[in-house]
Design an enzyme around this catalytic site. Structure first.
Site, PDB file in Angstrom:
ATOM      1  N   LYS A  29      28.334 -81.458  80.394  1.00  0.00           N
ATOM      2  CA  LYS A  29      27.330 -82.365  80.957  1.00  0.00           C
ATOM      3  C   LYS A  29      26.073 -81.599  81.354  1.00  0.00           C
ATOM      4  O   LYS A  29      26.152 -80.592  82.068  1.00  0.00           O
ATOM      5  CB  LYS A  29      27.897 -83.124  82.155  1.00  0.00           C
ATOM      6  CG  LYS A  29      28.888 -84.192  81.732  1.00  0.00           C
ATOM      7  CD  LYS A  29      29.325 -85.053  82.892  1.00  0.00           C
ATOM      8  CE  LYS A  29      30.257 -86.151  82.401  1.00  0.00           C
ATOM      9  NZ  LYS A  29      30.858 -86.893  83.519  1.00  0.00           N
ATOM     10  N   THR A  40      25.394 -92.201  78.939  1.00  0.00           N
ATOM     11  CA  THR A  40      25.579 -91.783  77.550  1.00  0.00           C
ATOM     12  C   THR A  40      26.609 -90.658  77.445  1.00  0.00           C
ATOM     13  O   THR A  40      26.927 -90.223  76.339  1.00  0.00           O
ATOM     14  CB  THR A  40      24.240 -91.334  76.930  1.00  0.00           C
ATOM     15  OG1 THR A  40      23.475 -90.722  77.938  1.00  0.00           O
ATOM     16  CG2 THR A  40      23.486 -92.494  76.342  1.00  0.00           C
ATOM     17  N   SER A  53      15.540 -84.303  81.498  1.00  0.00           N
ATOM     18  CA  SER A  53      16.796 -84.333  80.753  1.00  0.00           C
ATOM     19  C   SER A  53      16.843 -83.202  79.734  1.00  0.00           C
ATOM     20  O   SER A  53      15.819 -82.850  79.145  1.00  0.00           O
ATOM     21  CB  SER A  53      16.916 -85.676  80.024  1.00  0.00           C
ATOM     22  OG  SER A  53      17.980 -85.643  79.103  1.00  0.00           O
ATOM     23  N   ALA A  54      18.049 -82.695  79.497  1.00  0.00           N
ATOM     24  CA  ALA A  54      18.235 -81.665  78.473  1.00  0.00           C
ATOM     25  C   ALA A  54      18.229 -82.284  77.077  1.00  0.00           C
ATOM     26  O   ALA A  54      18.219 -81.576  76.082  1.00  0.00           O
ATOM     27  CB  ALA A  54      19.566 -80.964  78.703  1.00  0.00           C
ATOM     28  N   LYS A  57      19.348 -76.192  81.487  1.00  0.00           N
ATOM     29  CA  LYS A  57      20.175 -76.192  82.689  1.00  0.00           C
ATOM     30  C   LYS A  57      21.407 -75.314  82.419  1.00  0.00           C
ATOM     31  O   LYS A  57      21.905 -75.345  81.294  1.00  0.00           O
ATOM     32  CB  LYS A  57      20.629 -77.629  83.030  1.00  0.00           C
ATOM     33  CG  LYS A  57      19.474 -78.591  83.253  1.00  0.00           C
ATOM     34  CD  LYS A  57      20.000 -80.027  83.327  1.00  0.00           C
ATOM     35  CE  LYS A  57      18.847 -81.017  83.258  1.00  0.00           C
ATOM     36  NZ  LYS A  57      19.285 -82.423  83.195  1.00  0.00           N
ATOM     37  N   ASP A 104      17.544 -87.047  86.143  1.00  0.00           N
ATOM     38  CA  ASP A 104      18.335 -86.680  84.983  1.00  0.00           C
ATOM     39  C   ASP A 104      18.539 -87.989  84.200  1.00  0.00           C
ATOM     40  O   ASP A 104      18.367 -89.077  84.757  1.00  0.00           O
ATOM     41  CB  ASP A 104      19.670 -86.106  85.494  1.00  0.00           C
ATOM     42  CG  ASP A 104      20.633 -85.842  84.383  1.00  0.00           C
ATOM     43  OD1 ASP A 104      20.234 -85.241  83.379  1.00  0.00           O
ATOM     44  OD2 ASP A 104      21.812 -86.238  84.513  1.00  0.00           O
ATOM     45  N   LEU A 105      18.884 -87.892  82.933  1.00  0.00           N
ATOM     46  CA  LEU A 105      19.081 -89.121  82.151  1.00  0.00           C
ATOM     47  C   LEU A 105      20.570 -89.481  82.045  1.00  0.00           C
ATOM     48  O   LEU A 105      21.032 -90.448  82.653  1.00  0.00           O
ATOM     49  CB  LEU A 105      18.459 -88.948  80.758  1.00  0.00           C
ATOM     50  CG  LEU A 105      18.681 -90.104  79.789  1.00  0.00           C
ATOM     51  CD1 LEU A 105      17.991 -91.368  80.269  1.00  0.00           C
ATOM     52  CD2 LEU A 105      18.186 -89.734  78.393  1.00  0.00           C
ATOM     53  N   ASP A 106      21.292 -88.652  81.290  1.00  0.00           N
ATOM     54  CA  ASP A 106      22.703 -88.965  81.035  1.00  0.00           C
ATOM     55  C   ASP A 106      23.502 -88.874  82.330  1.00  0.00           C
ATOM     56  O   ASP A 106      23.606 -87.806  82.924  1.00  0.00           O
ATOM     57  CB  ASP A 106      23.296 -87.966  80.029  1.00  0.00           C
ATOM     58  CG  ASP A 106      22.679 -88.139  78.655  1.00  0.00           C
ATOM     59  OD1 ASP A 106      22.159 -89.221  78.382  1.00  0.00           O
ATOM     60  OD2 ASP A 106      22.736 -87.187  77.863  1.00  0.00           O
ATOM     61  N   GLU A 162      20.791 -85.845  89.979  1.00  0.00           N
ATOM     62  CA  GLU A 162      21.611 -85.253  88.922  1.00  0.00           C
ATOM     63  C   GLU A 162      23.083 -85.631  89.044  1.00  0.00           C
ATOM     64  O   GLU A 162      23.587 -85.783  90.155  1.00  0.00           O
ATOM     65  CB  GLU A 162      21.546 -83.724  89.044  1.00  0.00           C
ATOM     66  CG  GLU A 162      20.639 -83.015  88.088  1.00  0.00           C
ATOM     67  CD  GLU A 162      21.116 -83.036  86.642  1.00  0.00           C
ATOM     68  OE1 GLU A 162      22.272 -83.413  86.379  1.00  0.00           O
ATOM     69  OE2 GLU A 162      20.316 -82.679  85.778  1.00  0.00           O
ATOM     70  N   ASP A 163      23.767 -85.711  87.907  1.00  0.00           N
ATOM     71  CA  ASP A 163      25.216 -85.964  87.949  1.00  0.00           C
ATOM     72  C   ASP A 163      26.035 -84.745  87.526  1.00  0.00           C
ATOM     73  O   ASP A 163      27.259 -84.787  87.606  1.00  0.00           O
ATOM     74  CB  ASP A 163      25.592 -87.125  87.019  1.00  0.00           C
ATOM     75  CG  ASP A 163      25.470 -86.739  85.562  1.00  0.00           C
ATOM     76  OD1 ASP A 163      24.429 -86.123  85.207  1.00  0.00           O
ATOM     77  OD2 ASP A 163      26.394 -87.013  84.782  1.00  0.00           O
TER      78      ASP A 163
HETATM   79  P1  B16 Z   1      20.976 -83.996  72.972  1.00  0.00           P
HETATM   80  P2  B16 Z   1      21.043 -84.815  80.661  1.00  0.00           P
HETATM   81  C1  B16 Z   1      22.236 -83.802  78.496  1.00  0.00           C
HETATM   82  O1  B16 Z   1      21.477 -84.798  79.105  1.00  0.00           O
HETATM   83  C2  B16 Z   1      23.677 -84.250  78.341  1.00  0.00           C
HETATM   84  O2  B16 Z   1      24.292 -84.402  79.609  1.00  0.00           O
HETATM   85  C3  B16 Z   1      24.455 -83.235  77.544  1.00  0.00           C
HETATM   86  O3  B16 Z   1      25.793 -83.658  77.366  1.00  0.00           O
HETATM   87  C4  B16 Z   1      23.771 -83.059  76.172  1.00  0.00           C
HETATM   88  O4  B16 Z   1      24.439 -82.070  75.381  1.00  0.00           O
HETATM   89  C5  B16 Z   1      22.320 -82.647  76.395  1.00  0.00           C
HETATM   90  O5  B16 Z   1      21.660 -83.627  77.193  1.00  0.00           O
HETATM   91  C6  B16 Z   1      21.552 -82.512  75.096  1.00  0.00           C
HETATM   92  O6  B16 Z   1      21.452 -83.766  74.490  1.00  0.00           O
HETATM   93  O7  B16 Z   1      22.064 -83.488  72.072  1.00  0.00           O
HETATM   94  O8  B16 Z   1      20.769 -85.488  72.907  1.00  0.00           O
HETATM   95  O9  B16 Z   1      19.676 -83.225  72.797  1.00  0.00           O
HETATM   96  O10 B16 Z   1      22.307 -85.008  81.442  1.00  0.00           O
HETATM   97  O11 B16 Z   1      20.335 -83.509  80.925  1.00  0.00           O
HETATM   98  O12 B16 Z   1      20.139 -86.025  80.714  1.00  0.00           O
HETATM   99 MG    MG Z   2      23.373 -85.738  83.366  1.00  0.00          MG
END
Ligand code: B16
Ligand code: MG
Length: 218
Positions: free
Chosen positions: A44, A16, A115-116, A146, A8-10, A170-171
């Site tokens: 998240k 972030t 990552s999403a 997710k 996962d990224l964030d 994942e967090d």
């Molecule tokens: P964006 P992850 C997710 O990243 C974030 O945790 C979530 O808060 C965010 O809304 C989503 O990505 C979409 O991000 O607006 O930059 O497309 O945790 O899956 O790495």
């Molecule tokens: Mg995350």
């Protein structure tokens, strides 16, 4: 046995989450509502538009805005977020992550980013870690975000490996659910109660190298 590790990224590669929170709070305040950190936990791992829907639903505003208005609000949040992430540098990679990525490379394990975030490629560039990733899943290429397992299953499909050969790091509870519904091994980073569906939970990213080594070598 394990051939692919999906990050996962964030919250895992970098933090972030705070920038997402600040940007959503600003957007919420602009439309006369508010969010707090406890509510932010639910956002998240959740896609941009689904996050907005959750914020609106929490304030009984789901039917107040048209789809077009909602898209504009999501854009407004993203513009604020993009300004915040301009500050990202390699120093923002979370502890232990570079050593883990290097070790996985040495072992010949595939590395994917699940990552999403549509901003993921720009963020990994800013962190200067793009070179470690064999594949970055495009969230727009899958049907469901997710907590559905689609993003992670797409990574497994790309490398032609079985879900049972994949470890997800994942967090977010949404991401752990996605990994488990995809029949993958789920390592959570954070609070054990929040991540109760995970196969294993560590407190912080600097413990990851040790536990992943044990999973892969033994
Ligand atoms: P964006 P992850 C997710 O990243 C974030 O945790 C979530 O808060 C965010 O809304 C989503 O990505 C979409 O991000 O607006 O930059 O497309 O945790 O899956 O790495
Ligand atoms: Mg995350």
């Amino acid at each position: 046995m394990y051939k692919l590790v999906i990050f996962d990224l964030d919250g895992i590669i970098t933090d972030t989450a705070e920038y997402h929170y600040v940007a959503w709070k600003k957007l919420a305040n602009n439309i006369g509502i508010d969010i707090d950190r406890a509510f932010n936990e639910q956002l998240k791992g959740v896609s941009r538009i689904d996050s907005l829907e959750k914020i609106l639903a929490n304030n009984n505003l789901s039917n107040t805005y048209s789809e077009k208005d909602k898209a504009a609000l999501a854009d407004e949040k993203n513009n604020c977020y993009l300004l915040l992430i301009k500050q990202i540098t390699p120093k923002d990679v979370l502890p232990g992550i570079i050593d883990l990525l290097k070790w996985l490379k040495q072992q010949g394990i595939y590395i994917a980013l699940g990552s999403a975030s549509r901003n993921a490629p720009a963020i990994v560039e800013g962190l200067e870690v793009t070179k470690y990733f064999d594949y970055i899943v495009n969230p727009d290429s899958v049907k469901m975000g997710k907590p559905a397992p689609d993003l992670f299953l797409e990574a497994a499909k790309h490398f032609e490996v079985a879900p049972a050969q994949c470890i997800v790091i994942e967090d977010a509870s949404s991401g752990i659910k996605a990994a488990k519904d995809g029949l993958m091994y789920a390592v959570g980073v954070g609070n054990e109660e929040v991540l109760n569906l995970a196969d294993m939970v560590v407190g912080t990213t600097d413990s990851l190298l040790d536990v992943i080594k044990k999973l892969i070598i033994y």
